[in-house]
Scaffold this motif. Sequence first.
Motif, PDB file in Angstrom:
ATOM      1  N   GLY A   1      39.153  46.441  29.221  1.00 26.76           N
ATOM      2  CA  GLY A   1      40.390  47.113  29.392  1.00 26.76           C
ATOM      3  C   GLY A   1      41.324  46.225  30.585  1.00 26.76           C
ATOM      4  N   THR A   2      40.470  45.896  31.583  1.00 30.59           N
ATOM      5  CA  THR A   2      41.106  45.017  32.588  1.00 30.59           C
ATOM      6  C   THR A   2      40.558  43.662  32.591  1.00 30.59           C
ATOM      7  OG1 THR A   2      38.849  45.890  34.099  1.00 30.59           O
ATOM      8  CG2 THR A   2      41.180  47.222  34.197  1.00 30.59           C
ATOM      9  N   GLU A   3      38.886  43.316  33.099  1.00 32.97           N
ATOM     10  CA  GLU A   3      38.743  42.090  33.051  1.00 32.97           C
ATOM     11  C   GLU A   3      38.364  41.409  31.637  1.00 32.97           C
ATOM     12  OE1 GLU A   3      39.336  43.421  36.690  1.00 32.97           O
ATOM     13  OE2 GLU A   3      37.288  44.154  35.581  1.00 32.97           O
ATOM     14  N   LEU A   4      37.783  42.352  30.802  1.00 31.32           N
ATOM     15  CA  LEU A   4      37.327  42.241  29.556  1.00 31.32           C
ATOM     16  C   LEU A   4      38.558  42.528  28.368  1.00 31.32           C
ATOM     17  CD1 LEU A   4      33.770  43.414  29.940  1.00 31.32           C
ATOM     18  CD2 LEU A   4      34.557  40.909  29.982  1.00 31.32           C
ATOM     19  N   GLY A   5      38.720  41.785  27.422  1.00 36.80           N
ATOM     20  CA  GLY A   5      39.780  41.867  26.734  1.00 36.80           C
ATOM     21  C   GLY A   5      39.863  40.977  25.470  1.00 36.80           C
ATOM     22  N   ARG A   6      40.789  41.112  24.590  1.00 37.84           N
ATOM     23  CA  ARG A   6      41.070  40.270  23.444  1.00 37.84           C
ATOM     24  C   ARG A   6      41.867  39.071  23.675  1.00 37.84           C
ATOM     25  NH1 ARG A   6      42.783  45.190  19.812  1.00 37.84           N
ATOM     26  NH2 ARG A   6      43.942  43.560  18.724  1.00 37.84           N
ATOM     27  N   ASP A   7      42.209  38.808  24.940  1.00 40.31           N
ATOM     28  CA  ASP A   7      42.679  37.415  25.359  1.00 40.31           C
ATOM     29  C   ASP A   7      41.970  36.530  26.262  1.00 40.31           C
ATOM     30  OD1 ASP A   7      42.704  39.123  27.710  1.00 40.31           O
ATOM     31  OD2 ASP A   7      44.684  39.026  28.380  1.00 40.31           O
ATOM     32  N   ALA A   8      40.701  36.808  26.417  1.00 39.84           N
ATOM     33  CA  ALA A   8      39.813  36.043  26.962  1.00 39.84           C
ATOM     34  C   ALA A   8      38.366  36.199  26.522  1.00 39.84           C
ATOM     35  CB  ALA A   8      39.696  36.392  28.762  1.00 39.84           C
TER      36      ALA A   8
ATOM     37  N   CYS B   1      37.708  34.290  35.427  1.00 37.42           N
ATOM     38  CA  CYS B   1      37.756  35.556  36.118  1.00 37.42           C
ATOM     39  C   CYS B   1      37.085  35.394  37.477  1.00 37.42           C
ATOM     40  CB  CYS B   1      36.721  36.362  35.357  1.00 37.42           C
ATOM     41  SG  CYS B   1      36.789  38.077  35.914  1.00 37.42           S
ATOM     42  N   VAL B   2      37.613  35.795  38.594  1.00 35.75           N
ATOM     43  CA  VAL B   2      37.025  35.760  39.837  1.00 35.75           C
ATOM     44  C   VAL B   2      37.232  37.021  40.712  1.00 35.75           C
ATOM     45  CG1 VAL B   2      37.718  33.277  40.027  1.00 35.75           C
ATOM     46  CG2 VAL B   2      39.413  34.816  40.779  1.00 35.75           C
ATOM     47  N   THR B   3      36.405  37.080  41.847  1.00 35.00           N
ATOM     48  CA  THR B   3      36.490  38.240  42.609  1.00 35.00           C
ATOM     49  C   THR B   3      37.186  37.734  43.986  1.00 35.00           C
ATOM     50  OG1 THR B   3      34.547  39.161  41.665  1.00 35.00           O
ATOM     51  CG2 THR B   3      35.260  40.085  44.009  1.00 35.00           C
TER      52      THR B   3
ATOM     53  N   GLY C   1      47.940  32.760  38.275  1.00 31.87           N
ATOM     54  CA  GLY C   1      47.122  33.944  37.714  1.00 31.87           C
ATOM     55  C   GLY C   1      47.521  35.378  38.014  1.00 31.87           C
ATOM     56  N   ARG C   2      46.743  36.216  37.796  1.00 37.35           N
ATOM     57  CA  ARG C   2      47.054  37.678  37.880  1.00 37.35           C
ATOM     58  C   ARG C   2      45.867  38.445  38.414  1.00 37.35           C
ATOM     59  NH1 ARG C   2      46.510  41.183  33.340  1.00 37.35           N
ATOM     60  NH2 ARG C   2      45.551  40.272  31.495  1.00 37.35           N
ATOM     61  N   LEU C   3      45.921  39.577  38.941  1.00 35.71           N
ATOM     62  CA  LEU C   3      44.939  40.303  39.153  1.00 35.71           C
ATOM     63  C   LEU C   3      44.677  41.278  38.174  1.00 35.71           C
ATOM     64  CD1 LEU C   3      45.213  41.865  42.889  1.00 35.71           C
ATOM     65  CD2 LEU C   3      43.426  39.777  41.874  1.00 35.71           C
ATOM     66  N   THR C   4      43.631  41.794  37.539  1.00 36.26           N
ATOM     67  CA  THR C   4      43.279  42.651  36.542  1.00 36.26           C
ATOM     68  C   THR C   4      42.699  44.061  37.186  1.00 36.26           C
ATOM     69  OG1 THR C   4      41.053  41.719  36.353  1.00 36.26           O
ATOM     70  CG2 THR C   4      42.921  41.073  34.772  1.00 36.26           C
ATOM     71  N   SER C   5      42.056  43.895  38.437  1.00 38.90           N
ATOM     72  CA  SER C   5      41.834  45.236  38.948  1.00 38.90           C
ATOM     73  C   SER C   5      41.823  44.911  40.619  1.00 38.90           C
ATOM     74  CB  SER C   5      40.215  45.382  38.944  1.00 38.90           C
ATOM     75  OG  SER C   5      39.772  45.646  37.603  1.00 38.90           O
TER      76      SER C   5
ATOM     77  N   GLY D   1      35.316  46.084  54.413  1.00 37.29           N
ATOM     78  CA  GLY D   1      36.310  46.654  55.229  1.00 37.29           C
ATOM     79  C   GLY D   1      37.584  46.066  55.002  1.00 37.29           C
ATOM     80  N   LYS D   2      38.045  45.861  54.015  1.00 37.65           N
ATOM     81  CA  LYS D   2      39.267  45.108  53.343  1.00 37.65           C
ATOM     82  C   LYS D   2      39.687  45.387  51.798  1.00 37.65           C
ATOM     83  CE  LYS D   2      38.310  41.085  54.791  1.00 37.65           C
ATOM     84  NZ  LYS D   2      38.570  39.461  54.838  1.00 37.65           N
ATOM     85  N   SER D   3      40.650  45.245  51.585  1.00 31.96           N
ATOM     86  CA  SER D   3      41.199  45.085  50.147  1.00 31.96           C
ATOM     87  C   SER D   3      40.070  44.146  49.145  1.00 31.96           C
ATOM     88  CB  SER D   3      42.590  44.832  49.678  1.00 31.96           C
ATOM     89  OG  SER D   3      43.373  45.761  50.330  1.00 31.96           O
ATOM     90  N   ILE D   4      40.071  44.541  48.096  1.00 34.52           N
ATOM     91  CA  ILE D   4      38.993  43.758  46.935  1.00 34.52           C
ATOM     92  C   ILE D   4      40.046  43.741  45.684  1.00 34.52           C
ATOM     93  CG2 ILE D   4      37.597  45.587  46.144  1.00 34.52           C
ATOM     94  CD1 ILE D   4      35.351  43.441  46.008  1.00 34.52           C
ATOM     95  N   GLY D   5      39.640  42.587  44.888  1.00 29.73           N
ATOM     96  CA  GLY D   5      40.254  42.704  43.516  1.00 29.73           C
ATOM     97  C   GLY D   5      39.739  41.747  42.690  1.00 29.73           C
ATOM     98  N   MET D   6      39.951  41.680  41.363  1.00 30.68           N
ATOM     99  CA  MET D   6      39.382  40.806  40.509  1.00 30.68           C
ATOM    100  C   MET D   6      40.500  40.327  39.608  1.00 30.68           C
ATOM    101  SD  MET D   6      35.703  42.859  39.402  1.00 30.68           S
ATOM    102  CE  MET D   6      35.323  41.562  38.454  1.00 30.68           C
ATOM    103  N   GLY D   7      40.416  39.126  38.924  1.00 27.11           N
ATOM    104  CA  GLY D   7      41.326  38.773  38.156  1.00 27.11           C
ATOM    105  C   GLY D   7      41.310  37.372  37.689  1.00 27.11           C
ATOM    106  N   TYR D   8      42.240  36.831  36.767  1.00 25.80           N
ATOM    107  CA  TYR D   8      42.092  35.681  36.224  1.00 25.80           C
ATOM    108  C   TYR D   8      43.181  34.339  36.992  1.00 25.80           C
ATOM    109  CZ  TYR D   8      39.226  37.321  32.608  1.00 25.80           C
ATOM    110  OH  TYR D   8      38.058  37.792  31.625  1.00 25.80           O
TER     111      TYR D   8
END
Length: 831
Positions: free
Chosen positions: A704-711, A743-745, A770-774, A782-789
């Motif tokens: 629903g975020t990194e995994l879905g029907r567009d990748a 997909c990267v972190t 690209g864009r973040l998905t999470s 000790g900082k922000s984190i994200g995942m995306g494509y």
Amino acid sequence: MKTQVKALVVGGGAVGTSIAYHLARAGWEDVMLLERDELTSGSTWHAAGLLPYFNMSYATTHIHDYSIRFYKTLEEETGLNAGFAVVGNLRMAQCDERMDEYMLYASTAETCGVPYEFMTPEQVKAKWPLIRTEDLKGALYHQTDGYINPADVTMAMARGARQRGVMIERKWQADAFHWNGEAWEVTATKMIERGGNLVPSDEQIVITAEHVVTASGNHAQRTAKMLGIKMPAIPVEHTFIVMDQDPALVEFRKGEGNVEHPVIRDADAQSYVREERGGWILGVYEKGAPARFEYGVPDSFRADLFQLDLERIEDQYMAMNHRIPSCEECGLKDDFNGPICYTPDGNPLVGPAPGLRNMWLAEGFSFGITAAGGTGYYLAQMMVDGEAEIDMASLDPKRYGDWMTTEFAARKNEEAYEHVYILHHPDEERPACRPLRTSPAYDRQAARGAQFGWVNGWERPNYYAPEGFNDHDSRSFRRGGWWQYAVEEAKAVREGVGLIDATAFTKHLVKGPGATAFLDWFTSNKLPAIGRINLTYALTGAGTTRTEYTIVRLAQDEYYLVSAGAWTAYDSDYLKKAIEDKAPEFGYIECHDVTTQWGVFAIAGPKSRDVLREIVKDADPDTVLGNKRFPWLTMRNIELGMVPVRAIRVAYTGELGWELHHPIEMQNHLFDLLEKAGEKHGMKLVGARAQNWLRQEKSYRAFGTELGRDATPLEADLPRFVDMSKEFHGKQAMADHGIRAKCVTLLIDGPEDADPWGREVLYYGEERIGRLTSGGYSVAFGKSIGMGYVKPEHAEVGTRLKVKMFDRLWDAEVTEDSPYDPRNEKIRKDG
């Protein structure tokens, strides 16, 4: 009139007409549309025709964007003017939080290439002097937006459809649907005028259609009953009023270079205003608007309206006079109070119907004119090509299961209506119809400060807070009042031990002589040995990710499948249809949805084994949980106190841990045992928000975020869960896709008071890549984190990118996969 067609579309509003048009444009011949009355005679005729880009959904933003671009091409193709006034859309903010909302939305819109501009109150006043601006914080302006005539655009699409061979039949009502094993037999009745009403005649035909699409609008409940399914599409009253000419507006338009006013959206006043022939139209989204036609539309209701309730919209009317003072002198010219279909989350139901073959739904459109063009385009892709180019899962009709009732849908739809202009905090939780689905430990968790989230109807702890804490008041587009508690919970898992309620997980039992061969074909990874588990993916026919499963092999031909809790009906429908298709090839297979039979607690952290040792019943309790007898990625049946537990050594947090699947009726006993045993080890109750942060530190992708029907799984950078040596569904299509994105972190140096939400756009220099998905916060770093494509060339570890948050670009760096404990030493820890 033909009685055998490729596709039959039921419903002649803007949505149904667009679907028929796009199916023909995609190459399908023999497409027919049935309308029980006249085209546009449902909600289309009394729609205000606005085309709002604003939407927090990635899929819906794409749909709206396509519609707006498509409508501008219709006149050239059909010769009919669709009545599109490209006047722009001005969203005003009276508070800083509203500006925060607009900045988050704008970053999401930017991922889809939607243009926008932020304006100061002074800039708004200089350009549109009739607007009062001294109490504004700012505004968001969409230059390419505007409004359209709903009847004109529908007729233009209808002409375009006819030009492409679509047969459009008016005054024919679909009265029965029967699947004969190969096609749908649709009984249609000719409707006739009698005493001002539309009534069925004695003339009936049966139309055989390979595919059927229902776009029945206000009649969705009638459609659902005929199909034998549940559908939470129920209309709610929506009011807009038309004012007489405003002399000040007329005078303004005489000024040199002054074109038509943009659509004015005063979200904090729950209303919109647009020009109409020298006057104004006011539309409102007020509290107290009732749901209508819960059990079907009366036969006497055609292109009708409800009585206007001026008292209900008094606040919004006064707010319009405040925002545009010249309105106060305008009289009321006309009013419209009609039914507009809604769903509990405000998004339409678009996709395959649950349990049915070749039956497609396009129902529940609260913004039907805006969504019609894009819905036709992407649904046609799903029907013709097998999948759309964007992930349509967030709109899938099966996001609501059979637990949903008419009463639930009506009350939630009323709530969705009044929330159109309420601040859409990413951490919002709406209260209507809650609690409804609760696990046995709900009361215990609530007594300990659990603040619950809503997942597929289930109440699931988001985090735990002290007595008296108000979750509603803690919400924010930045770090809300709950953030500090989630930090403490995340640290507890990393440093000690935490207990998480994961009961909402979807669970299926698949067994029988054909189960092994089927699952080997159905999923991308090797099947595990008995007593072991693996992570795997079921693919779409297009090779993209349809479902993520943890598969536990219980016996030679018996498997326990665990998947995301938000997608139970979605997963179950796909799994059961696939079994039905392949059983003749593989042999007898049973499939049981056992979600509500098993509760799940996840215990994780360096001290998790110490807690379990306190209560495990075994001849050698000191070693039963060690690596020799219970290694990582295995399942063992153990006893905790008096509870038989299917324990799985895996942890979504990336720490030493177990999932404890237990008979749900024994949950409270197990909760009490774990809580008591955990006291001396400092065990903390942990919610879903901390868990979401922790899984990002391990680069665990989420469906629903990194995994879905567009990748594809390969684009998600998960080749270790894809066994290319075997044949499986979607394998060749996956390979043919190649790697379009990866997909990267990312570790992010963002604002001191905010973290990304997973909707933000990513840049490399000046290029949008690209864009973040999470998104969230990492206690480990000790900082922000994200995942995306991102584009593959920007996926290398160490690549410096930028994340757009609050209309600013912030530094981000692509980090290694699983930046926390990359060698999984903590998960494998012996003891």
